[in-house]
Design an enzyme around this catalytic site. Structure first.
Site, PDB file in Angstrom:
ATOM      1  CG  HIS A 118     -28.932 -13.583  26.710  1.00 24.17           C
ATOM      2  ND1 HIS A 118     -29.601 -12.992  25.658  1.00 24.17           N
ATOM      3  CD2 HIS A 118     -28.569 -12.573  27.545  1.00 24.17           C
ATOM      4  CE1 HIS A 118     -29.646 -11.690  25.856  1.00 24.17           C
ATOM      5  NE2 HIS A 118     -29.018 -11.402  26.983  1.00 24.17           N
TER       6      HIS A 118
ATOM      7  CG  HIS B 155      -1.816  -1.180   1.297  1.00 26.76           C
ATOM      8  ND1 HIS B 155      -1.388  -2.433   1.673  1.00 26.76           N
ATOM      9  CD2 HIS B 155      -3.139  -1.296   1.017  1.00 26.76           C
ATOM     10  CE1 HIS B 155      -2.406  -3.276   1.618  1.00 26.76           C
ATOM     11  NE2 HIS B 155      -3.477  -2.617   1.228  1.00 26.76           N
TER      12      HIS B 155
ATOM     13  CD  GLU C 140     -20.448  -6.532  24.616  1.00 27.25           C
ATOM     14  OE1 GLU C 140     -20.546  -5.782  23.618  1.00 27.25           O
ATOM     15  OE2 GLU C 140     -21.370  -6.658  25.438  1.00 27.25           O
TER      16      GLU C 140
END
Ligand SMILES: Cc1ncc(C[n+]2csc(CCOP(=O)(O)OP(=O)(O)O)c2C)c(N)n1
Length: 661
Positions: free
Chosen positions: A468, A28, A406
């Site tokens: 869950h 790149h 999270e």
């Protein structure tokens, strides 16, 4: 200011980048060429660092979050005198080189973290700035032995990824004034202009997070330095510096084009660019002025470094206790004095609760242990009760509150671990480990000893239902190389699991813990805690002297079920051995002799785990009976779910009886 030297060094960055990418036939060039001046300013004027001691604890940290621009970092490390040779640069992207496609922590001195998955570097930088704040609070007196900045360079991609938003939001809340983020705003990504998909006002967003935001031109050398000064003057808020830039700046025909993002410019354009830059058309040519610019910096760097060492010595003399604490903090973890709690046989306790008891018992003796949860501390049992919360006005706190973030949490704890001096843990429900999986993978790749406390580890979560209830998560985590997954079967095993996780220095550990109570069972193998390192041991033996006719291998909560089932089998149970297997990975690595003795080829084999069956055949064989859950769970009381899915003593005993007769 040595404007000419800086400009010349920026030219060198462009040349090294173009040539390395051209030689590797991949890479790149766009970002390194577009950010060459900023890069030179960072390594020449802004960073407090010492290329001769890349591990110096009080160095400023620099994170290239836009990891695809790795040639920017490699060029600068080479020019600044880090141990990265021109030969290394010529080996860009080759097997075993110090210059991999994206920067990899541990491969190259001076690379602070592995980047490439966009956005992660921002979260790492936030973690590093948190670590700096924590350690500064613990050690600084009027002599500031921990006093450094964390810089991070991001592109549009980093700014789009959610993980950077999560981490930046927390950084704003925590008022991390020594975190400075550069946003290389070139309006180009792979598909073309950012107009295709990104039209928000990034500055306003960051203002909303509570950051100071500044703006300037990526090629205004004096202007950038002034912006950095302003960022440093602001001690209560992190700073975003948006720099308007042009991708592949310097390339006469391709600057500003998305075609320069991830492909070599081509020999012709490389030659044209070198001509425009006024350098000879020789591969890997570094102008003399670039070398002398960085050469002129060495003395100053060494002086700053020596001053810090003098400060540190004076501080040590004045504060012998702090110095002792420092030495302990930076030494390998010593658990010999950690008061791990013991539990009584027959006691019932959820392993998440046992984990909380362990953490709180050992926290005082392990000051580097810091961490928290993504808003589930009361459920994860991760709060260190004797220690406060880490907040903007409470940097001495050891309890992190990550909020419901999270992914950000995963990246932040990686940064905390990378900084040094801390052993971070973090927590959520096992089912949400998916939300942080990319960061877990990077912790494993970087060999960081981060600890994950994943509770509510099965369908026996119950009424919260299938959203869950993890079923595929144990298998998914076990699939990550170098991640150790431990699923302890009772409170005693939980303490051992924590010990194992803390003793691990070269990779992360995930603890899978129950919501529901389990009974502490008597262990047939008196050396079970030693054998824990082999991942499995005999929990209950077949009648003495007899080779077991059947072996039940169980993990976590299913060990209780296996033991109860064995008891319910009556005399047939005499032929049954129960093996507790807290870690499949450790077992598969154990000596073959041990594995064969535990699960003899001659025995019938049953596997009990409340999760999918994937991977178990390698442990118990293809012909074993797999009592697993290869479907989503249900919303119902846990006992009802157990019945429904055949995870009761009656149901399992029935299947085993059928095998034995
Ligand atoms: C999580 C993640 N998704 C996708 C990619 C692939 N990728 C690498 S660079 C890039 C575009 C980034 O654009 P920008 O940050 O503006 O960099 P620039 O084009 O300016 O070099 C993408 C999509 C990645 N590296 N990480």
């Amino acid at each position: 200011m040595q404007t000419e030297g800086i400009q010349s060094a920026a030219t060198a960055v462009r040349v090294l980048t173009m040539d390395a990418v051209q030689k590797a036939k991949s890479g790149h060039p766009g970002l390194p060429m577009g950010c060459a001046e900023l890069g030179v300013l960072l390594y020449g004027e802004i960073l407090k660092h010492n290329p001769r001691d890349p591990q110096w604890i009080d160095r400023d940290r620099f994170v290239l979050s836009a990891g695809h621009g790795s040639m920017l970092l490699y060029s600068l490390l080479h020019l600044a005198g880090y141990p990265l040779s021109l030969e290394d640069i010529k080996n860009f992207r080759q097997l075993g080189s110090k210059t991999p496609g994206h920067p990899e922590y541990g491969q190259t001195e001076g690379v602070e973290t592995t980047t490439g998955p966009l956005g992660q570097g921002v979260a790492n930088a936030v973690g590093m700035a948190i670590a700096e704040r924590m350690l500064g609070a613990a050690f600084n007196t009027d002599k500031k032995v921990i006093d450094h900045y964390t810089y991070v360079l991001t592109g549009d991609g980093d700014m789009m990824e959610g993980v950077s938003s999560e981490a930046s939001s927390l950084a704003g809340h925590l008022g991390l004034g020594k975190l400075i983020l550069f946003y290389d705003s070139n309006h180009i990504t792979i598909e073309g202009s950012t107009d295709l998909a990104f039209s928000e006002d990034v500055r306003q967003r960051y203002q909303g997070y509570g950051w100071q935001t500044l703006e300037g031109d990526a090629y205004d050398i004096g202007g950038i330095l002034k912006l950095v000064d302003a960022a440093k003057r602001e001690s209560a808020r992190p700073t975003l510096i948006l720099l308007h830039s042009t991708i592949a700046k310097g390339s006469p025909n391709m600057a500003g084009s998305h075609h320069t993002h991830g492909a070599p410019l081509g020999a012709e354009e490389v030659a044209a660019t070198k001509k425009a830059l006024g350098v000879p058309d020789e591969p890997f040519h570094i102008p003399e002025a670039a070398l002398s610019y960085f050469g002129s910096k060495q003395e100053g760097w060494q002086q700053t470094y020596r001053s810090w060492q003098e400060l540190f010595e004076a501080w040590s003399t004045e504060n012998p206790e702090k110095r002792e604490a420092w030495d302990r903090l930076f030494a390998p973890l010593d658990l010999s004095k950690a008061p791990f709690p013991s539990f009584k046989e027959g006691e019932t306790m959820a392993t998440r609760k046992a984990s909380g008891a362990v953490l709180n018992a050992i926290a005082s003796s392990i000051p580097q242990l810091v961490g928290g949860s993504a808003d589930l501390a009361p459920s994860n049992n991760t709060l260190l009760k004797d220690f406060g919360s880490f907040q903007a006005d409470a940097p001495e706190g050891r309890n992190m509150h990550f909020g419901i973030r999270e992914h950000g949490m995963g990246g932040i704890v990686n940064g905390m671990a990378l900084h040094g001096g801390l052993r971070p843990y973090c927590a959520t429900f096992l089912v949400f480990s998916d939300y942080m999986r990319p960061s877990i993978r990077l912790a494993a790749l970087m060999r960081l000893p981060v600890i994950y406390v994943f509770t509510h580890d099965s369908v026996f979560v119950g009424e919260d239902g299938p959203t869950h209830e993890p079923v595929e998560h144990l298998a998914a985590l076990r699939a990550i190389p170098n991640l150790l997954v431990l699923r302890p079967a009772d409170a005693e095993e939980t303490a051992q699991a924590w010990r194992t996780a803390l003793e691990r220095a070269d990779g992360p550990t995930a603890l899978a813990l129950t919501r529901q109570n389990l009974t502490v069972f008597g262990k047939a193998d008196r050396r079970w805690s030693d054998h824990f390192t082999y991942g499995a041991y005999v929990a209950s033996e077949a009648a003495s002297g007899a080779e077991p006719e059947l072996v039940i291998v169980a993990t976590g909560s299913e060990v209780n079920l296996a033991l109860e089932t064995k008891a319910a089998l009556g005399s047939a149970g005499q032929k049954v051995r129960v093996v507790s297997m807290p870690s499949r990975e450790l077992f598969l690595k154990a000596p073959e002799e041990y594995r064969k003795s535990l699960i003899p080829d001659s025995s019938l084999r049953v596997l009990l785990e409340s999760g999918i069956s994937q991977g178990w055949a390698a442990v118990v064989g293809k012909d074993a009976l797999l009592v697993t859950i290869d479907r989503f769970g249900e919303s119902a009381p846990a006992a009802r779910i157990a019945e429904h899915l055949g995870f009761t003593v009656t149901a399992v005993a029935e299947r085993i009886n059928a095998l034995l007769t």
